[in-house]
Design a protein around this motif. Structure first.
Motif, PDB file in Angstrom:
ATOM      1  N   LYS A  76       0.829  -1.204   0.000  1.00  0.00           N
ATOM      2  CA  LYS A  76       0.000   0.000   0.000  1.00  0.00           C
ATOM      3  C   LYS A  76       0.865   1.255   0.000  1.00  0.00           C
ATOM      4  O   LYS A  76       0.570   2.243  -0.687  1.00  0.00           O
ATOM      5  CB  LYS A  76      -0.928   0.003   1.215  1.00  0.00           C
ATOM      6  CG  LYS A  76      -1.878   1.211   1.272  1.00  0.00           C
ATOM      7  CD  LYS A  76      -2.762   1.137   2.500  1.00  0.00           C
ATOM      8  CE  LYS A  76      -3.749   2.308   2.516  1.00  0.00           C
ATOM      9  NZ  LYS A  76      -3.049   3.618   2.492  1.00  0.00           N
ATOM     10  N   TRP A 134       3.876   1.561  -1.198  1.00  0.00           N
ATOM     11  CA  TRP A 134       4.470   1.723  -2.539  1.00  0.00           C
ATOM     12  C   TRP A 134       3.432   2.239  -3.533  1.00  0.00           C
ATOM     13  O   TRP A 134       3.740   3.086  -4.376  1.00  0.00           O
ATOM     14  CB  TRP A 134       5.057   0.408  -3.011  1.00  0.00           C
ATOM     15  CG  TRP A 134       5.584   0.482  -4.413  1.00  0.00           C
ATOM     16  CD1 TRP A 134       5.025  -0.027  -5.542  1.00  0.00           C
ATOM     17  CD2 TRP A 134       6.783   1.146  -4.826  1.00  0.00           C
ATOM     18  NE1 TRP A 134       5.793   0.269  -6.627  1.00  0.00           N
ATOM     19  CE2 TRP A 134       6.879   0.982  -6.236  1.00  0.00           C
ATOM     20  CE3 TRP A 134       7.785   1.857  -4.163  1.00  0.00           C
ATOM     21  CZ2 TRP A 134       7.940   1.504  -6.966  1.00  0.00           C
ATOM     22  CZ3 TRP A 134       8.838   2.385  -4.903  1.00  0.00           C
ATOM     23  CH2 TRP A 134       8.903   2.203  -6.280  1.00  0.00           C
ATOM     24  N   ALA A 135       2.210   1.747  -3.429  1.00  0.00           N
ATOM     25  CA  ALA A 135       1.146   2.199  -4.334  1.00  0.00           C
ATOM     26  C   ALA A 135       0.857   3.681  -4.115  1.00  0.00           C
ATOM     27  O   ALA A 135       0.712   4.451  -5.075  1.00  0.00           O
ATOM     28  CB  ALA A 135      -0.111   1.370  -4.115  1.00  0.00           C
ATOM     29  N   ASP A 136       0.791   4.095  -2.842  1.00  0.00           N
ATOM     30  CA  ASP A 136       0.546   5.505  -2.538  1.00  0.00           C
ATOM     31  C   ASP A 136       1.704   6.373  -3.020  1.00  0.00           C
ATOM     32  O   ASP A 136       1.505   7.486  -3.524  1.00  0.00           O
ATOM     33  CB  ASP A 136       0.348   5.696  -1.033  1.00  0.00           C
ATOM     34  CG  ASP A 136      -0.941   5.048  -0.533  1.00  0.00           C
ATOM     35  OD1 ASP A 136      -1.829   4.787  -1.357  1.00  0.00           O
ATOM     36  OD2 ASP A 136      -1.036   4.802   0.687  1.00  0.00           O
ATOM     37  N   SER A 174       3.793   5.711  -5.534  1.00  0.00           N
ATOM     38  CA  SER A 174       3.778   5.786  -6.998  1.00  0.00           C
ATOM     39  C   SER A 174       2.725   6.769  -7.494  1.00  0.00           C
ATOM     40  O   SER A 174       2.972   7.564  -8.410  1.00  0.00           O
ATOM     41  CB  SER A 174       3.511   4.392  -7.586  1.00  0.00           C
ATOM     42  OG  SER A 174       4.503   3.469  -7.154  1.00  0.00           O
ATOM     43  N   THR A 175       1.554   6.735  -6.869  1.00  0.00           N
ATOM     44  CA  THR A 175       0.484   7.643  -7.270  1.00  0.00           C
ATOM     45  C   THR A 175       0.823   9.089  -6.923  1.00  0.00           C
ATOM     46  O   THR A 175       0.598  10.007  -7.722  1.00  0.00           O
ATOM     47  CB  THR A 175      -0.840   7.254  -6.576  1.00  0.00           C
ATOM     48  OG1 THR A 175      -1.150   5.896  -6.883  1.00  0.00           O
ATOM     49  CG2 THR A 175      -1.971   8.160  -7.036  1.00  0.00           C
ATOM     50  N   GLY A 176       1.387   9.285  -5.749  1.00  0.00           N
ATOM     51  CA  GLY A 176       1.694  10.636  -5.286  1.00  0.00           C
ATOM     52  C   GLY A 176       2.852  11.295  -6.011  1.00  0.00           C
ATOM     53  O   GLY A 176       3.002  12.523  -5.946  1.00  0.00           O
ATOM     54  N   LEU A 234       3.197  11.668  -9.110  1.00  0.00           N
ATOM     55  CA  LEU A 234       2.787  12.282 -10.378  1.00  0.00           C
ATOM     56  C   LEU A 234       3.035  13.796 -10.348  1.00  0.00           C
ATOM     57  O   LEU A 234       3.595  14.354 -11.294  1.00  0.00           O
ATOM     58  CB  LEU A 234       1.307  11.990 -10.642  1.00  0.00           C
ATOM     59  CG  LEU A 234       0.727  12.640 -11.915  1.00  0.00           C
ATOM     60  CD1 LEU A 234       1.485  12.156 -13.147  1.00  0.00           C
ATOM     61  CD2 LEU A 234      -0.762  12.343 -12.035  1.00  0.00           C
ATOM     62  N   ARG A 235       2.651  14.442  -9.262  1.00  0.00           N
ATOM     63  CA  ARG A 235       2.835  15.888  -9.173  1.00  0.00           C
ATOM     64  C   ARG A 235       4.314  16.296  -9.143  1.00  0.00           C
ATOM     65  O   ARG A 235       4.708  17.246  -9.843  1.00  0.00           O
ATOM     66  CB  ARG A 235       2.087  16.433  -7.953  1.00  0.00           C
ATOM     67  CG  ARG A 235       0.583  16.487  -8.139  1.00  0.00           C
ATOM     68  CD  ARG A 235      -0.115  17.118  -6.952  1.00  0.00           C
ATOM     69  NE  ARG A 235       0.045  16.317  -5.749  1.00  0.00           N
ATOM     70  CZ  ARG A 235      -0.421  16.671  -4.551  1.00  0.00           C
ATOM     71  NH1 ARG A 235      -1.051  17.835  -4.402  1.00  0.00           N
ATOM     72  NH2 ARG A 235      -0.269  15.883  -3.501  1.00  0.00           N
TER      73      ARG A 235
END
Length: 283
Positions: A23, A25-27, A29-31, A33-34
Motif C-alpha cells: 500500500k 508503494w502504491a501511494d 507511486s500515485t503521489g 505524479l505531481r
C-alpha cells in the motif's frame, strides 16, 4: 546474548511484515505524479542556463536527480522508523544526520584543522541541548514522528551556521594577522587578541537565521508552516508551530556556532601563544 540478538531480529522482521509495504508503494507511486510534473520548472531552468551559457545545466540535472532519489529513500526509511516503538531508532537517525552535517560543514571550512570533527561535535552538542530543553518543557513528545523532523531542521541550520563561522573566523584571523600578533606581543591572550574576529564570524554566521526570524511571515511563509497549511491544519496552528521552530533554530544555531569557535580556537595558536602560521597560509 545471541538469543537476545536473534529475538530482536525476529521482532524487527515481524514488525516489517506487519507494515503494508504494498500500500505504501502504491501511494508513493500515485503521489509522485505531481513531483514529476513539477520537473517542467527544472527543465525550464536548464534551458535558461544553456541559453545564457552558464554551464551549470549538468549540475542542475544531477542536483535534482539526487534530491529525488534521496528524498524517496528517506521517505521509506521514515515510514519504517515511525512505525517503531524503540527509541534507539531516533538516536540512530540523529547520529546519522549529525555525521553528514559535520562532514559537510567541515568541507566548507576545509583549512580549519579537524574541521569536520569540530563541526560535528558543535552541531551535536548545540542541537542536543536545544532538543533536550524542548522535550523537558514538553514542547514536543519524544517520539520519532516529532523528534526526527525537528532534529533535521535544527541540524541543517546548525550545519550552515557552523560551516560559515569556521570559515569566516579563519579568514578574518588570516587577514588581520598583523593586528593579532601585535596584541599578543603586548601581552594579550589569544582569545583577547582575536576576540573581534571571533565575534564577527559569529555575527556573519548567525545573520541569515536572524534575518529569517525578523522577516518571517512578511516576505514568505516558512516550510513548516506552509506544509501544515497545505496538509489541512488551521493557520493558527501552523503559526504556533512555526514560532516554536524559529525559536529552536535560533537557539541551536547559536549554541553550535559559539561552541565551534571554542573548539577550533586552539588550532590557530601554538602553545607559546603565537599564531599557527601553517593553518593560515594554506590555500
Amino acid at each position: 546474548m545471541a538469543g537476545n540478538y536473534n529475538a530482536t531480529l525476529d521482532a524487527m522482521s515481524k514488525h516489517m511484515l506487519a507494515i503494508d509495504w504494498h500500500k505504501i508503494w502504491a501511494d508513493f507511486s500515485t503521489g509522485m505524479l505531481r513531483p514529476l510534473l513539477a520537473l517542467a520548472v527544472v527543465v525550464g531552468a536548464i534551458v535558461v542556463s544553456y541559453s545564457q551559457h552558464l554551464g551549470i545545466e549538468q549540475e542542475m540535472a544531477i542536483s535534482i536527480t539526487r534530491a529525488f532519489i534521496q528524498l524517496s529513500i528517506i521517505g521509506f526509511v521514515l515510514e519504517f522508523i515511525f512505525n517503531q516503538s524503540n527509541v534507539v531508532w531516533i538516536f540512530m537517525a540523529y547520529i546519522f544526520m549529525v555525521t553528514v552535517a559535520g562532514s559537510t560543514a567541515g568541507r566548507r571550512a576545509k583549512h580549519v584543522p579537524r574541521g569536520a570533527y569540530v563541526a560535528g561535535a558543535s552541531i551535536f552538542v548545540g542541537t542536543s541541548l536545544t532538543m533536550a530543553l524542548l522535550v523537558v518543557l514538553k514542547v514536543f513528545p519524544f517520539t520519532p514522528r516529532y523528534i526526527i523532523p525537528v532534529a533535521g531542521m535544527m541540524v541543517g541550520n546548525a550545519m550552515t551556521v557552523t560551516g560559515v563561522v569556521l570559515k569566516r573566523m579563519r579568514e578574518d584571523i588570516r587577514m588581520q594577522q598583523g593586528l593579532i600578533e601585535t596584541a599578543l606581543a603586548l601581552g594579550a591572550t589569544p582569545r583577547q587578541a582575536a576576540l573581534k574576529q571571533v565575534r564577527r564570524a559569529l555575527v556573519v554566521g548567525l545573520s541569515p537565521t536572524l534575518d529569517n526570524a525578523k522577516t518571517v511571515g512578511l516576505i514568505s511563509l516558512p516550510g513548516a508552516m506552509t506544509g501544515l497549511i497545505m496538509g489541512g491544519a488551521s493557520p493558527m496552528e501552523a503559526i504556533q508551530l512555526q514560532i516554536v521552530v524559529m525559536n529552536m533554530l535560533l537557539g541551536a544555531s547559536t549554541f553550535s556556532g559559539v561552541l565551534a569557535t571554542y573548539l577550533s580556537f586552539p588550532f590557530f595558536f601554538t602553545k607559546t601563544y603565537q599564531l599557527e602560521t601553517k593553518v593560515l597560509i594554506a590555500e
